[in-house]
Design a protein around this motif. Structure first.
Motif, PDB file in Angstrom:
ATOM      1  N   GLY A 141      48.765  41.645  35.755  1.00 15.67           N
ATOM      2  CA  GLY A 141      48.478  40.276  35.359  1.00 15.67           C
ATOM      3  C   GLY A 141      48.784  39.267  36.443  1.00 15.67           C
ATOM      4  N   VAL A 142      49.812  39.541  37.255  1.00 10.33           N
ATOM      5  CA  VAL A 142      50.187  38.588  38.314  1.00 10.33           C
ATOM      6  C   VAL A 142      49.300  38.759  39.546  1.00 10.33           C
ATOM      7  N   PHE A 143      49.191  40.013  40.014  1.00 16.40           N
ATOM      8  CA  PHE A 143      48.489  40.239  41.278  1.00 16.40           C
ATOM      9  C   PHE A 143      46.993  40.505  41.086  1.00 16.40           C
ATOM     10  N   GLY A 144      46.622  41.192  40.025  1.00 16.45           N
ATOM     11  CA  GLY A 144      45.213  41.508  39.834  1.00 16.45           C
ATOM     12  C   GLY A 144      44.368  40.286  39.579  1.00 16.45           C
ATOM     13  N   ARG A 145      44.916  39.347  38.815  1.00 17.74           N
ATOM     14  CA  ARG A 145      44.115  38.145  38.539  1.00 17.74           C
ATOM     15  C   ARG A 145      43.889  37.330  39.811  1.00 17.74           C
ATOM     16  N   ARG A 146      44.926  37.242  40.646  1.00 18.38           N
ATOM     17  CA  ARG A 146      44.743  36.532  41.918  1.00 18.38           C
ATOM     18  C   ARG A 146      43.771  37.272  42.832  1.00 18.38           C
ATOM     19  N   LEU A 147      43.776  38.587  42.765  1.00 21.38           N
ATOM     20  CA  LEU A 147      42.890  39.371  43.624  1.00 21.38           C
ATOM     21  C   LEU A 147      41.437  39.248  43.199  1.00 21.38           C
ATOM     22  N   LEU A 148      41.193  39.137  41.874  1.00 20.78           N
ATOM     23  CA  LEU A 148      39.823  39.153  41.375  1.00 20.78           C
ATOM     24  C   LEU A 148      39.285  37.774  41.039  1.00 20.78           C
ATOM     25  N   GLN A 149      40.130  36.784  40.978  1.00 25.12           N
ATOM     26  CA  GLN A 149      39.675  35.465  40.542  1.00 25.12           C
ATOM     27  C   GLN A 149      38.754  34.841  41.588  1.00 25.12           C
ATOM     28  N   GLY A 150      37.643  34.271  41.098  1.00 23.44           N
ATOM     29  CA  GLY A 150      36.691  33.623  41.988  1.00 23.44           C
ATOM     30  C   GLY A 150      35.706  32.779  41.195  1.00 23.44           C
ATOM     31  N   PRO A 151      34.871  31.998  41.887  1.00 22.20           N
ATOM     32  CA  PRO A 151      33.965  31.083  41.190  1.00 22.20           C
ATOM     33  C   PRO A 151      32.680  31.741  40.684  1.00 22.20           C
ATOM     34  N   GLU A 152      32.375  32.919  41.178  1.00 24.16           N
ATOM     35  CA  GLU A 152      31.102  33.533  40.837  1.00 24.16           C
ATOM     36  C   GLU A 152      31.174  34.270  39.501  1.00 24.16           C
ATOM     37  N   LEU A 153      30.001  34.472  38.904  1.00 24.73           N
ATOM     38  CA  LEU A 153      29.918  35.199  37.641  1.00 24.73           C
ATOM     39  C   LEU A 153      30.306  36.657  37.822  1.00 24.73           C
ATOM     40  N   PHE A 154      30.028  37.190  39.001  1.00 30.02           N
ATOM     41  CA  PHE A 154      30.413  38.572  39.259  1.00 30.02           C
ATOM     42  C   PHE A 154      31.928  38.727  39.293  1.00 30.02           C
ATOM     43  N   ASP A 155      32.640  37.692  39.695  1.00 34.56           N
ATOM     44  CA  ASP A 155      34.100  37.731  39.638  1.00 34.56           C
ATOM     45  C   ASP A 155      34.577  37.806  38.189  1.00 34.56           C
ATOM     46  N   THR A 156      33.865  37.114  37.313  1.00 33.43           N
ATOM     47  CA  THR A 156      34.197  37.227  35.889  1.00 33.43           C
ATOM     48  C   THR A 156      33.986  38.653  35.392  1.00 33.43           C
ATOM     49  N   PHE A 157      32.941  39.299  35.882  1.00 41.14           N
ATOM     50  CA  PHE A 157      32.704  40.692  35.523  1.00 41.14           C
ATOM     51  C   PHE A 157      33.835  41.588  36.031  1.00 41.14           C
ATOM     52  N   ALA A 158      34.300  41.326  37.244  1.00 42.27           N
ATOM     53  CA  ALA A 158      35.405  42.117  37.796  1.00 42.27           C
ATOM     54  C   ALA A 158      36.678  41.915  36.980  1.00 42.27           C
ATOM     55  N   ILE A 159      36.959  40.673  36.609  1.00 43.44           N
ATOM     56  CA  ILE A 159      38.138  40.413  35.771  1.00 43.44           C
ATOM     57  C   ILE A 159      37.989  41.102  34.418  1.00 43.44           C
ATOM     58  N   GLY A 160      36.758  41.106  33.894  1.00 40.98           N
ATOM     59  CA  GLY A 160      36.520  41.790  32.621  1.00 40.98           C
ATOM     60  C   GLY A 160      36.802  43.283  32.710  1.00 40.98           C
ATOM     61  N   LEU A 161      36.432  43.909  33.846  1.00 36.24           N
ATOM     62  CA  LEU A 161      36.735  45.325  34.023  1.00 36.24           C
ATOM     63  C   LEU A 161      38.246  45.562  34.047  1.00 36.24           C
ATOM     64  N   GLY A 162      38.981  44.675  34.745  1.00 39.02           N
ATOM     65  CA  GLY A 162      40.439  44.817  34.775  1.00 39.02           C
ATOM     66  C   GLY A 162      41.052  44.662  33.392  1.00 39.02           C
ATOM     67  N   LEU A 163      40.586  43.658  32.629  1.00 40.57           N
ATOM     68  CA  LEU A 163      41.099  43.478  31.269  1.00 40.57           C
ATOM     69  C   LEU A 163      40.729  44.656  30.369  1.00 40.57           C
ATOM     70  N   ALA A 164      39.522  45.199  30.550  1.00 38.50           N
ATOM     71  CA  ALA A 164      39.134  46.371  29.764  1.00 38.50           C
ATOM     72  C   ALA A 164      40.039  47.557  30.073  1.00 38.50           C
ATOM     73  N   ALA A 165      40.416  47.707  31.366  1.00 32.60           N
ATOM     74  CA  ALA A 165      41.328  48.794  31.725  1.00 32.60           C
ATOM     75  C   ALA A 165      42.700  48.607  31.086  1.00 32.60           C
ATOM     76  N   VAL A 166      43.186  47.356  31.072  1.00 34.24           N
ATOM     77  CA  VAL A 166      44.488  47.084  30.435  1.00 34.24           C
ATOM     78  C   VAL A 166      44.417  47.368  28.941  1.00 34.24           C
ATOM     79  N   GLN A 167      43.357  46.883  28.290  1.00 32.11           N
ATOM     80  CA  GLN A 167      43.206  47.153  26.863  1.00 32.11           C
ATOM     81  C   GLN A 167      43.100  48.655  26.590  1.00 32.11           C
ATOM     82  N   TRP A 168      42.357  49.356  27.428  1.00 32.05           N
ATOM     83  CA  TRP A 168      42.216  50.803  27.259  1.00 32.05           C
ATOM     84  C   TRP A 168      43.563  51.500  27.365  1.00 32.05           C
ATOM     85  N   ARG A 169      44.377  51.082  28.336  1.00 29.68           N
ATOM     86  CA  ARG A 169      45.688  51.723  28.524  1.00 29.68           C
ATOM     87  C   ARG A 169      46.615  51.437  27.342  1.00 29.68           C
TER      88      ARG A 169
END
Length: 694
Positions: A161-189
């Protein structure tokens, strides 16, 4: 075809799916023909007050079913548009990114970290804390390992939550997709953690589910694939809508994903419970039903874009899995304590584990039922509006809360009575040299433990009645007439059943007088035996020959209790008239000392065994009385042992027991002289006369 693949579950799943689709098509066709165009009915437009007043929850539910059918028909009609919409949306999503490969690589790195980091943290802690058992088969080690996995996952989520969001955060819609993949992985775990604790694919010793390694790994992987597909679809489909995909096509794609997940879950459950029997097979059928219900609510929620009911059922499934884990942990702890033969001072803790095991399942079942009732009656079918449900919800929660608290109190009452009070004595069978042991021998139960079954039964009825009355009160029902009617009914019932009332009242007085307890040997009229159970209107007595008597309290009459306080045994022995009484008294005292030193009888004596003296002089015997006082139960055994030892001691020391032989005495002389004279007369008679001329 490989041996690991079985096509029969797929056939079953596809058959069920085909029947459901055909039925849905027919229902949608009928619904569409019945309500064309979605125009409001004429009576609703004119405001028919009679119809509105006579409307019922069933009518509202049927109308809600029509609405759901219409939305499902719209979504199913958009199925052909889904592949093209996904392809165009994915192309547009990648086209909107400046560096899609770099962003996707970062997202995959976060996903790998979420998957791998908890295991690394757990392994590091286990190596550093080797003095703590995390890998043993005991329930404590399993619990500690599960808690360690929870802590490791919490640290992983915090780091990501601390480092991944900073690594993936960006203005583009594809960055939102990347953040969604990270959140899906957290939810899956997070959602896979209960399955990890339950199945333990790499650690059979700590596996809580009854399965071999192959089935455990297959079930864990199947659950992982299903959850991964669901969470990725939940993050990916909204992005497709954002890039221009029609929302109906996205709903249709989500419907297909739901069907595939359902088929995969049913197949995995079919394989996992293939050899299950008994309650495990029932649990497997319930799990399959929950999967089908979850898929149905997913389809309904996706078509109407309302997921409250689906989320509730999803959480209900997690509550059920967590409850199953707790129940398995408690069962393992109980089995291990029973196998290890825990000492007596752990009996309270052992019984408390039983109470917890019997309590956790009903509590979880009540919570799940309330959640399912809310999801179906309000969110899906609309039988209740929110205003109506709030009033009903308060009453339902009150009833369930009272039942849960009452059940816990009932189990704790049983736990207290079984550990703090004496356990009922069991009649000893007539074998092993104990055929003279009085039935019900040993320490009888206390007065409170004898009536505890009656108290528990009355408490259970009181809890159920209180829950129903409180539920009716929260629904707005005036319960005062019910209470008054119950009083009148009770009075009329008492007049109409005088014998029953007599038995109950007599039982109350017998209990108040403490006339008998469970485990005591009594005689009432022609019936005698060991008291095994006290009920509200009768006492159950077991005869020493095995007969079982149920005697109403009103028919007991005078009761003789053979097991209360002490038992004094007196018996007589006939000794020869020339026996030394002082010597016999000393030998009897010695025998009493030997009996008191025997381990099996040492704690039984209240007054020692002794000879009281001569009670009567008979023509050919001295009648001597012997006496001892012991605790009730083993008096017959002690008496027989005493007679055996007295016989041996008297025989070894020249003290003879009286004989029943009849002695005949002549007119003069002693018995010896009379015997000599009789012998001489016999010899004279038998001597032949001398021959003539001799």
């Amino acid at each position: 075809m490989s041996r690991g693949f079985n096509i029969r579950p797929w056939r079953h799943a596809m058959s069920v799916l085909a029947v459901f689709v055909v039925g849905m098509v027919i229902a949608l066709s009928v619904a569409g023909a019945a309500t064309p165009g979605g125009e409001p009915p004429a009576d609703a437009a004119t405001g028919n007050l009679l119809r509105n007043e006579l409307d019922s929850g069933f009518t509202r539910a049927w109308a809600k079913v029509d609405v759901i059918s219409g939305h499902l028909a719209t979504v199913l009609a958009a199925l052909p548009q889904a592949p093209r919409g996904l392809a165009e949306g994915t192309a547009a999503l990648f086209a909107s990114a400046t560096t899609p490969l770099l962003t996707l690589g970062k997202a995959l790195a976060v996903v790998v970290a979420v998957i791998v980091l908890p295991a690394l943290i757990s392994g590091l802690v286990m190596r550093r804390m080797r003095h703590i058992d995390f890998a043993g088969p005991s329930a404590g080690a399993t619990l500690r390992h599960g808690l360690l996995d929870i802590v490791a996952l919490g640290l992983t989520v915090a780091v990501v939550g601390v480092f991944g969001r900073r690594l993936l955060q960006g203005p583009e819609l594809f960055d939102t997709f990347a953040i969604g993949l990270g959140l899906a992985a957290v939810q899956w775990r997070i959602w896979m953690l209960p399955f990890l604790i339950l199945l333990r694919p790499a650690d059979p010793a700590q596996r809580l589910a009854a399965a071999d390694d192959h089935r455990a790994r297959t079930a864990y992987r199947s659950a992982g694939f299903c959850f991964a597909a669901g969470f990725v679809a939940a993050k990916y489909l909204p992005l497709m809508v954002d890039v221009g995909m029609p929302i109906v096509a996205a709903q249709a794609a989500g419907m297909v994903v739901g069907v595939l997940i359902m088929i995969g879950a049913l197949t995995a459950l079919q394989r996992f419970f293939a050899q299950a029997r008994g309650w495990r097979k029932t649990f497997g059928n319930v799990a399959k039903a929950m999967v089908v219900i979850g898929w149905a609510l997913w389809a309904i929620g996706l078509s109407m874009l309302k997921f409250q009911a689906y989320n509730i059922v999803f959480w209900a499934m997690e509550v059920a899995i967590f409850t199953f884990i707790v129940e398995r942990l408690l069962s393992r702890a109980i089995e291990q304590r029973a196998a290890n033969g825990e000492p007596g001072h752990d009996k309270n803790h052992f019984s408390l584990l039983h109470v917890m095991r019997r309590t956790v399942v009903p509590v979880a079942a009540a919570v799940v039922l309330v959640m399912l009732a809310r999801s179906w009656l309000v969110d899906v079918l609309g039988v209740f509006s929110w205003e109506e449900w709030l009033r009903f919800d308060h009453a339902l929660i009150m009833v369930v809360s009272v039942l849960i608290v009452g059940h816990i109190a009932y189990e704790l009452l049983g736990y207290w009575s079984s550990t703090k009070l004496s356990a009922p004595s069991v009649a000893v069978p007539a074998d092993g040299g104990h055929d003279d042991l009085l039935p019900g021998a040993g320490q009888p139960t206390s007065r409170l433990s004898s009536i505890m079954p009656v108290v528990r039964g009355f408490f259970g009825v009181l809890v159920i009645a209180t829950a129903l009355l409180l539920g009716l009160s929260h629904l707005g029902v005036n319960i005062s007439p019910l209470l008054a009617g119950a009083g009148i009914f009770g009075l009329a019932f008492s007049f109409g059943s005088q014998t029953l009332v007599k038995d109950i009242v007599s039982g109350v007085f017998f209990v108040a007088d403490d006339a008998f307890r469970v485990g005591e040997y009594i005689q009432a009229g022609s019936h005698k035996g060991t008291v095994e159970k006290l009920s509200l209107r009768s006492v159950r007595v077991r005869h020493q020959n095995g007969q079982f008597h149920t005697i109403p309290y009103g028919q007991l009459g005078a009761v003789t209790n053979f097991s209360r306080d002490y038992a004094t045994i007196k018996f007589n022995l006939r000794l020869a008239r020339d026996s030394d009484m002082e010597k016999a008294r000393k030998l009897s005292k010695k025998v009493g000392a030997e009996l008191a030193e025997m381990p099996e009888y040492a704690d039984q004596f209240i007054a020692p065994f002794k000879m009281q003296g001569v009670t009567d002089i008979e023509p050919n015997a001295l009648l001597c009385r012997f006496k001892f006082t012991v605790k009730p139960g083993k008096q017959t055994m002690i008496q027989r042992e005493a007679i055996k030892r007295i016989h041996r001691a008297f025989h070894d020391n020249g003290i003879e027991f009286a004989s029943n032989a009849v002695v005949v005495q002549g007119q003069g002389g002693t018995m010896q002289e009379q015997a000599l004279e009789a012998a001489g007369a016999a010899s004279t008679t038998l001597t032949p006369a001398p021959a003539p001329g001799a």
